[in-house]
Design a protein around this motif. Structure first.
Motif, PDB file in Angstrom:
ATOM      1  N   THR A  57       3.393  90.735  54.274  1.00  0.00           N
ATOM      2  CA  THR A  57       3.633  89.473  54.726  1.00  0.00           C
ATOM      3  C   THR A  57       5.128  89.236  54.168  1.00  0.00           C
ATOM      4  O   THR A  57       5.572  90.220  53.271  1.00  0.00           O
ATOM      5  N   SER A  58       5.552  88.117  54.357  1.00  0.00           N
ATOM      6  CA  SER A  58       6.869  87.787  53.627  1.00  0.00           C
ATOM      7  C   SER A  58       6.837  86.142  53.277  1.00  0.00           C
ATOM      8  O   SER A  58       6.056  85.510  53.588  1.00  0.00           O
ATOM      9  N   VAL A  59       7.918  85.906  52.309  1.00  0.00           N
ATOM     10  CA  VAL A  59       8.203  84.655  51.851  1.00  0.00           C
ATOM     11  C   VAL A  59       9.489  84.127  52.449  1.00  0.00           C
ATOM     12  O   VAL A  59      10.349  84.739  52.604  1.00  0.00           O
ATOM     13  N   GLN A  60       9.470  82.668  52.729  1.00  0.00           N
ATOM     14  CA  GLN A  60      10.552  82.148  53.433  1.00  0.00           C
ATOM     15  C   GLN A  60      10.526  80.476  52.936  1.00  0.00           C
ATOM     16  O   GLN A  60       9.595  80.244  52.253  1.00  0.00           O
ATOM     17  N   PRO A  61      11.682  79.846  53.123  1.00  0.00           N
ATOM     18  CA  PRO A  61      11.660  78.392  52.776  1.00  0.00           C
ATOM     19  C   PRO A  61      10.501  77.479  53.368  1.00  0.00           C
ATOM     20  O   PRO A  61       9.994  76.709  52.742  1.00  0.00           O
TER      21      PRO A  61
ATOM     22  N   GLY B 108       2.837  66.967  59.486  1.00  0.00           N
ATOM     23  CA  GLY B 108       3.495  67.365  58.048  1.00  0.00           C
ATOM     24  C   GLY B 108       2.451  67.992  57.218  1.00  0.00           C
ATOM     25  O   GLY B 108       1.414  68.502  57.676  1.00  0.00           O
ATOM     26  N   PRO B 109       2.762  68.163  56.045  1.00  0.00           N
ATOM     27  CA  PRO B 109       1.992  69.022  55.101  1.00  0.00           C
ATOM     28  C   PRO B 109       0.738  68.492  54.476  1.00  0.00           C
ATOM     29  O   PRO B 109      -0.095  69.033  53.890  1.00  0.00           O
ATOM     30  N   GLY B 110       0.865  67.180  54.500  1.00  0.00           N
ATOM     31  CA  GLY B 110      -0.444  66.403  54.102  1.00  0.00           C
ATOM     32  C   GLY B 110       0.074  65.243  53.215  1.00  0.00           C
ATOM     33  O   GLY B 110       0.908  65.514  52.216  1.00  0.00           O
ATOM     34  N   LEU B 111      -0.600  64.206  53.365  1.00  0.00           N
ATOM     35  CA  LEU B 111      -0.087  63.078  52.288  1.00  0.00           C
ATOM     36  C   LEU B 111      -0.172  63.098  50.995  1.00  0.00           C
ATOM     37  O   LEU B 111       0.438  63.022  50.098  1.00  0.00           O
ATOM     38  N   ARG B 112      -1.706  63.233  50.600  1.00  0.00           N
ATOM     39  CA  ARG B 112      -2.177  63.346  49.236  1.00  0.00           C
ATOM     40  C   ARG B 112      -2.212  64.794  48.627  1.00  0.00           C
ATOM     41  O   ARG B 112      -2.031  64.802  47.617  1.00  0.00           O
ATOM     42  N   GLY B 113      -2.267  65.792  49.536  1.00  0.00           N
ATOM     43  CA  GLY B 113      -2.426  66.987  49.191  1.00  0.00           C
ATOM     44  C   GLY B 113      -2.305  68.105  50.136  1.00  0.00           C
ATOM     45  O   GLY B 113      -2.177  67.763  51.511  1.00  0.00           O
ATOM     46  N   PRO B 114      -2.034  69.144  50.294  1.00  0.00           N
ATOM     47  CA  PRO B 114      -1.783  70.266  51.224  1.00  0.00           C
ATOM     48  C   PRO B 114      -2.860  70.502  52.182  1.00  0.00           C
ATOM     49  O   PRO B 114      -4.184  70.762  51.885  1.00  0.00           O
ATOM     50  N   LYS B 115      -2.398  70.446  53.603  1.00  0.00           N
ATOM     51  CA  LYS B 115      -3.462  70.744  54.592  1.00  0.00           C
ATOM     52  C   LYS B 115      -3.503  72.220  54.492  1.00  0.00           C
ATOM     53  O   LYS B 115      -4.711  72.718  54.918  1.00  0.00           O
ATOM     54  N   ILE B 116      -2.390  72.949  54.528  1.00  0.00           N
ATOM     55  CA  ILE B 116      -2.532  74.316  54.516  1.00  0.00           C
ATOM     56  C   ILE B 116      -2.886  74.942  53.023  1.00  0.00           C
ATOM     57  O   ILE B 116      -2.128  74.849  52.145  1.00  0.00           O
ATOM     58  N   ARG B 117      -3.923  75.580  53.033  1.00  0.00           N
ATOM     59  CA  ARG B 117      -4.354  75.964  51.485  1.00  0.00           C
ATOM     60  C   ARG B 117      -3.881  77.373  51.433  1.00  0.00           C
ATOM     61  O   ARG B 117      -3.782  77.722  49.940  1.00  0.00           O
ATOM     62  N   ILE B 118      -3.709  78.303  52.512  1.00  0.00           N
ATOM     63  CA  ILE B 118      -3.414  79.697  52.347  1.00  0.00           C
ATOM     64  C   ILE B 118      -1.874  79.852  52.854  1.00  0.00           C
ATOM     65  O   ILE B 118      -1.966  79.563  54.223  1.00  0.00           O
ATOM     66  N   LEU B 119      -0.812  79.973  52.193  1.00  0.00           N
ATOM     67  CA  LEU B 119       0.391  80.082  52.902  1.00  0.00           C
ATOM     68  C   LEU B 119       0.704  81.218  53.342  1.00  0.00           C
ATOM     69  O   LEU B 119      -0.011  82.225  53.433  1.00  0.00           O
ATOM     70  N   GLY B 120       1.862  81.267  54.204  1.00  0.00           N
ATOM     71  CA  GLY B 120       2.116  82.677  54.546  1.00  0.00           C
ATOM     72  C   GLY B 120       2.383  82.825  56.115  1.00  0.00           C
ATOM     73  O   GLY B 120       1.169  82.939  56.903  1.00  0.00           O
ATOM     74  N   ALA B 121       3.518  82.782  56.575  1.00  0.00           N
ATOM     75  CA  ALA B 121       3.525  82.763  57.970  1.00  0.00           C
ATOM     76  C   ALA B 121       4.085  83.857  58.843  1.00  0.00           C
ATOM     77  O   ALA B 121       4.037  83.839  60.144  1.00  0.00           O
TER      78      ALA B 121
ATOM     79  N   LYS C 137       1.539  81.008  61.296  1.00  0.00           N
ATOM     80  CA  LYS C 137       1.853  79.751  60.535  1.00  0.00           C
ATOM     81  C   LYS C 137       1.189  79.514  59.282  1.00  0.00           C
ATOM     82  O   LYS C 137       1.609  78.721  58.203  1.00  0.00           O
ATOM     83  N   GLN C 138      -0.034  80.079  59.042  1.00  0.00           N
ATOM     84  CA  GLN C 138      -0.560  80.233  57.550  1.00  0.00           C
ATOM     85  C   GLN C 138      -1.690  81.281  57.421  1.00  0.00           C
ATOM     86  O   GLN C 138      -1.843  81.835  58.474  1.00  0.00           O
ATOM     87  N   GLY C 139      -2.108  81.662  56.269  1.00  0.00           N
ATOM     88  CA  GLY C 139      -2.846  82.753  55.904  1.00  0.00           C
ATOM     89  C   GLY C 139      -2.479  83.832  55.454  1.00  0.00           C
ATOM     90  O   GLY C 139      -3.396  84.735  55.352  1.00  0.00           O
ATOM     91  N   GLY C 140      -0.996  84.042  55.586  1.00  0.00           N
ATOM     92  CA  GLY C 140      -0.612  85.491  55.189  1.00  0.00           C
ATOM     93  C   GLY C 140      -0.612  85.845  53.905  1.00  0.00           C
ATOM     94  O   GLY C 140      -0.760  87.131  53.642  1.00  0.00           O
ATOM     95  N   PHE C 141      -0.881  84.924  52.848  1.00  0.00           N
ATOM     96  CA  PHE C 141      -1.006  85.465  51.413  1.00  0.00           C
ATOM     97  C   PHE C 141      -2.683  85.526  50.990  1.00  0.00           C
ATOM     98  O   PHE C 141      -3.158  85.070  50.164  1.00  0.00           O
ATOM     99  N   ALA C 142      -3.015  86.726  52.060  1.00  0.00           N
ATOM    100  CA  ALA C 142      -4.530  86.859  51.884  1.00  0.00           C
ATOM    101  C   ALA C 142      -4.704  88.341  52.341  1.00  0.00           C
ATOM    102  O   ALA C 142      -3.804  88.894  53.003  1.00  0.00           O
ATOM    103  N   GLU C 143      -5.677  88.979  52.108  1.00  0.00           N
ATOM    104  CA  GLU C 143      -5.935  90.499  52.536  1.00  0.00           C
ATOM    105  C   GLU C 143      -6.429  90.393  53.958  1.00  0.00           C
ATOM    106  O   GLU C 143      -6.225  91.367  54.787  1.00  0.00           O
TER     107      GLU C 143
END
Length: 328
Positions: free
Chosen positions: A37-41, A60-73, A100-106
């Protein structure tokens, strides 16, 4: 499976390596064993929930906390299983994707419309460097800039992830390319096909008298009225990013330029790959360019899976030349 989970906004230390359930593919999805996977802004903006104004926006990313729990696009790997409606892939296929999400996983589930077969001449690590960054460069130049052979294209921020692809893609489209970057990357950008390279620390492209048909503005840093000076009368200003900030930037910079566009003779447009609906087609186009030898990923550093927080911290500093890649 192992995954880095984001439970609350914060620094890279907020990314927690833990065990989570391996996802099962839905009807139109493919389960991919992630090899790289890769990392980006995009990742660290979501990690920090910044700029804060984005939390108030739809999608957007979520008002009170992150909507996306596993990053990595960005993902490159092997197909493990497919949903019942998937027809173009089968277990064992080597693919790359932009989920758009989930790449930081196996493992990650990816919609069939978000992946394509991996270019045969790339490793998994190289392929993982491609989707979001090269896709952004592609839609910025092709769809936003309408680049044609013989035109003059300026890439502001030519040494980063998007920029290194943009220089190569613009040249492949037959344009004469000028890149703007820092002094340590001048030769890199020239080696990618730029006819001329401007050191932003010693020269201001908005004041040197040269005019371009397309300005692909990745770094931002110049107000819209200044950028107008660098464009021909029919020139197009394509926004990719802008200066980072906790409260409004780069959203404020980008939306400000778009808001002023109707008042100016030069057209300003936004290159938004995240909301793009033609991901699969774009990945196929990029595969053709890669296999034809027109573009090659530039990788600054490669980290192991357990070092993802360190990789994110490094990328967040903004000094990477090309992409920061993770081997899983």
């Amino acid at each position: 499976m192992k995954a880095f989970v984001l439970r609350a906004y914060g620094s890279p230390a907020a990314l927690e390596l833990t065990d989570v359930a391996t996802p099962a593919p839905g009807g139109d999805e493919v389960l991919v064993r992630v090899r790289a996977t890769s990392v980006q802004p995009y990742d660290w903006h979501l990690m920090r929930g910044q700029p804060y104004v984005a939390r108030l926006m739809g999608g957007g990313p979520g008002l009170r906390g992150p909507k996306i729990r596993i990053l990595g696009a960005d993902v490159a790997g092997e197909v493990v299983a497919v949903g019942k409606y998937v027809t173009g892939f089968r277990p064992g296929d080597e693919v790359f994707a932009m989920p758009k999400q989930g790449g930081f996983a196996e493992y990650v589930c990816v919609r069939e419309a978000e992946l394509a077969r991996k270019p045969e001449n790339l490793s998994f690590e190289q392929a993982a460097a491609v989707p979001l960054a090269a896709g952004t460069a592609l839609i910025g130049l092709r769809d936003g800039g309408h680049v044609e052979p013989g035109q003059k294209v300026l890439v502001n921020g030519a040494s980063g992830g998007v920029g290194t692809f943009a220089v190569q893609i613009a040249k492949a489209f037959g344009a004469e390319v000028t890149g703007v970057c820092g002094p340590r990357n001048l030769e890199l950008v020239r080696s990618l096909g730029a006819k001329d390279v401007i050191d932003y620390r010693t020269s201001d492209f908005t004041r040197d008298g040269r005019r371009y048909d397309v300005l692909l503005d990745i770094a931002g840093g110049h107000p819209v009225w200044a950028c107008r000076r660098a464009l021909t009368r029919e020139g197009r200003h394509v926004l990719v990013g802008g200066p980072a900030g906790r409260w409004f930037q780069p959203v404020g910079h980008m939306f400000g330029v778009i808001a002023l566009s109707p008042l100016m003779s030069r057209r300003a447009v936004l290159a938004d790959v995240v909301r793009c609906t033609t991901i699969k087609q774009n990945l196929t186009t990029l595969t053709d360019l890669i296999e034809n030898g027109d573009i090659t990923p530039v990788i600054d550093r490669t980290y192991g899976f357990e070092d993802i927080p360190t990789a994110v911290a490094y990328q967040e500093k903004g000094h990477a030349a090309g992409k920061v890649v993770i081997t899983v």
